[in-house]
Design a protein around this motif. Sequence first.
Motif, PDB file in Angstrom:
ATOM      1  N   LEU A 167       0.858  -1.145   0.123  1.00  0.00           N
ATOM      2  CA  LEU A 167       0.101  -0.010   0.004  1.00  0.00           C
ATOM      3  C   LEU A 167       0.911   1.226  -0.046  1.00  0.00           C
ATOM      4  CD1 LEU A 167      -2.854  -1.049   2.344  1.00  0.00           C
ATOM      5  CD2 LEU A 167      -3.046  -0.372  -0.066  1.00  0.00           C
ATOM      6  N   PHE A 169       2.860   1.662  -2.172  1.00  0.00           N
ATOM      7  CA  PHE A 169       3.010   2.518  -3.607  1.00  0.00           C
ATOM      8  C   PHE A 169       1.547   2.992  -3.954  1.00  0.00           C
ATOM      9  CE2 PHE A 169       5.768  -1.630  -3.144  1.00  0.00           C
ATOM     10  CZ  PHE A 169       6.899  -0.707  -3.255  1.00  0.00           C
ATOM     11  N   TRP A 170       0.516   2.536  -3.254  1.00  0.00           N
ATOM     12  CA  TRP A 170      -0.840   2.729  -3.386  1.00  0.00           C
ATOM     13  C   TRP A 170      -0.688   4.255  -3.287  1.00  0.00           C
ATOM     14  CZ3 TRP A 170      -5.025   0.777  -5.533  1.00  0.00           C
ATOM     15  CH2 TRP A 170      -6.297   1.657  -5.238  1.00  0.00           C
ATOM     16  N   HIS A 173      -0.387   6.317  -6.325  1.00  0.00           N
ATOM     17  CA  HIS A 173      -1.601   6.258  -7.400  1.00  0.00           C
ATOM     18  C   HIS A 173      -2.752   7.132  -6.946  1.00  0.00           C
ATOM     19  CE1 HIS A 173       0.456   3.129  -9.779  1.00  0.00           C
ATOM     20  NE2 HIS A 173       0.882   2.910  -8.650  1.00  0.00           N
ATOM     21  N   LYS A 175      -5.739   6.233  -6.666  1.00  0.00           N
ATOM     22  CA  LYS A 175      -6.895   5.644  -7.519  1.00  0.00           C
ATOM     23  C   LYS A 175      -8.263   6.360  -6.886  1.00  0.00           C
ATOM     24  CE  LYS A 175      -4.380   3.602 -10.732  1.00  0.00           C
ATOM     25  NZ  LYS A 175      -4.005   4.638 -12.001  1.00  0.00           N
ATOM     26  N   ILE A 177     -10.925   5.206  -5.466  1.00  0.00           N
ATOM     27  CA  ILE A 177     -11.471   3.941  -4.743  1.00  0.00           C
ATOM     28  C   ILE A 177     -11.512   4.495  -3.129  1.00  0.00           C
ATOM     29  CG2 ILE A 177      -9.252   2.950  -4.701  1.00  0.00           C
ATOM     30  CD1 ILE A 177     -10.817   0.241  -4.459  1.00  0.00           C
ATOM     31  N   LEU A 182     -11.168  -0.550  -0.900  1.00  0.00           N
ATOM     32  CA  LEU A 182      -9.717  -0.934  -0.902  1.00  0.00           C
ATOM     33  C   LEU A 182      -9.443  -2.085   0.199  1.00  0.00           C
ATOM     34  CD1 LEU A 182      -6.712  -0.871  -1.435  1.00  0.00           C
ATOM     35  CD2 LEU A 182      -6.511   0.867  -0.097  1.00  0.00           C
ATOM     36  N   ASN A 185     -11.792  -5.295  -0.518  1.00  0.00           N
ATOM     37  CA  ASN A 185     -11.277  -6.264  -1.817  1.00  0.00           C
ATOM     38  C   ASN A 185      -9.886  -6.732  -1.407  1.00  0.00           C
ATOM     39  OD1 ASN A 185     -12.787  -5.700  -4.072  1.00  0.00           O
ATOM     40  ND2 ASN A 185     -12.656  -3.654  -3.811  1.00  0.00           N
ATOM     41  N   MET A 186      -9.087  -6.179  -0.887  1.00  0.00           N
ATOM     42  CA  MET A 186      -7.771  -6.776  -0.314  1.00  0.00           C
ATOM     43  C   MET A 186      -7.984  -7.975   0.465  1.00  0.00           C
ATOM     44  SD  MET A 186      -4.244  -4.749   0.550  1.00  0.00           S
ATOM     45  CE  MET A 186      -3.631  -4.794  -0.884  1.00  0.00           C
ATOM     46  N   ASP A 188     -10.672  -9.962   1.037  1.00  0.00           N
ATOM     47  CA  ASP A 188     -11.320 -10.980   0.166  1.00  0.00           C
ATOM     48  C   ASP A 188     -10.363 -11.581  -0.786  1.00  0.00           C
ATOM     49  OD1 ASP A 188     -13.622 -12.468  -0.577  1.00  0.00           O
ATOM     50  OD2 ASP A 188     -13.807 -11.487  -2.570  1.00  0.00           O
ATOM     51  N   HIS A 189      -9.698 -10.877  -1.442  1.00  0.00           N
ATOM     52  CA  HIS A 189      -8.388 -11.419  -2.230  1.00  0.00           C
ATOM     53  C   HIS A 189      -7.628 -12.475  -1.630  1.00  0.00           C
ATOM     54  CE1 HIS A 189      -5.226 -10.562  -5.749  1.00  0.00           C
ATOM     55  NE2 HIS A 189      -5.245 -11.861  -5.312  1.00  0.00           N
TER      56      HIS A 189
END
Lengths: 196, 196
Positions: A167, A169-170, A173, A175, A177, A182, A185-186, A188-189
């Motif tokens: 994160l 690096f996040w 970005h 992005k 979201i 975030l 999703n992470m 769950d992944h």
Amino acid sequence: MARIKPGKNTTRKELITRKAATLFKSKGYAVASMRDLAESIGVEAPSLYNHIGSKSEILRSICFTVAGSFTSHLEQTLQGTDPILHKVAAIIRFHIGMMLNDFDAVYVSNHDWKHLDEPYLSDFLNQRREYERKFVQLIQEGARRGEIKDTDPYVVVLTILSAVRGLEFWQHHKKNISTDNLENNMVDHLLNGIAK
Amino acid sequence: MARIKPGKNTTRKELITRKAATLFKSKGYAVASMRDLAESIGVEAPSLYNHIGSKSEILRSICFTVAGSFTSHLEQTLQGTDPILHKVAAIIRFHIGMMLNDFDAVYVSNHDWKHLDEPYLSDFLNQRREYERKFVQLIQEGARRGEIKDTDPYVVVLTILSAVRGLEFWQHHKKNISTDNLENNMVDHLLNGIAK
């Protein structure tokens, strides 16, 4: 000479440490000086020394505060009676929260611990190793109970800790979201994968 | 004065670049000198300059060789007709392979690209952004085809790239696990999760 003015519920030392984390992250610990720090707070350098002894004392404070947060959250999580997967999810969520809400301090702790003096360096590394060891044990316990696949527990812990650390690096970005999205999703992944 | 002796199938420039990657990783690009590099190869500094112009030329060579490997593997993978999940698995495996087999160069490329001069810096960052963009598109395509869960594709790509990059820390551990096992476990985790 300006005085160091903390906000409500913040001690002067906490304020200095927070500003220092931001400075160390942006300028690099090795290069940043106490004079830079005084400037970023808006005071003269000598008045800093009323509150804090040295740059290395601030680094210690940052690294051990971050390590202490992770360790005490882990201890607390391990004690509960939740299913193992819930515990793993809670650990991932805590890491993501720390990365998003206390980013500068976590960044400095992740990158600049190398600059700690002994015996603090060894102490810090021991805390990290202990953290990993207990996390690995939790994965092993999950496999024993049939809640987690029979997989290499070190690889699982490495994958999870690397993913949340990414994160870092996040931040570049930003992005479009929400942090909730975030996080969900992470988690769950990392628990359930992406295959449908 | 000793001559630079490459092995079979290795040019002198490749040999110098490989030795430089190891040196930059261990000593830090900013601090490492051409003299250090000559010493690590076992030649006098002037003979290095017969093969390579400067330290920054070597850094360029390392960063763009690594970026080129990733980009051409991605292009090749995208062209195939495999199911999307197979393609994602191939990408993850390639990253793990690069981290394990060409660790020093990947490490330098990941950490020291900041020291590239313009226009190389912008070029390098563009290549990385393009790589991520195409990877995100692949995840989106997988979701459209119903092969991948409907999740945020940026978070998926970030999680995968961060997890494989985390093998950087693995090197310190050298746990008792084969590289095949490591690769298979990590790919399975990132595609299918750990929940049973």
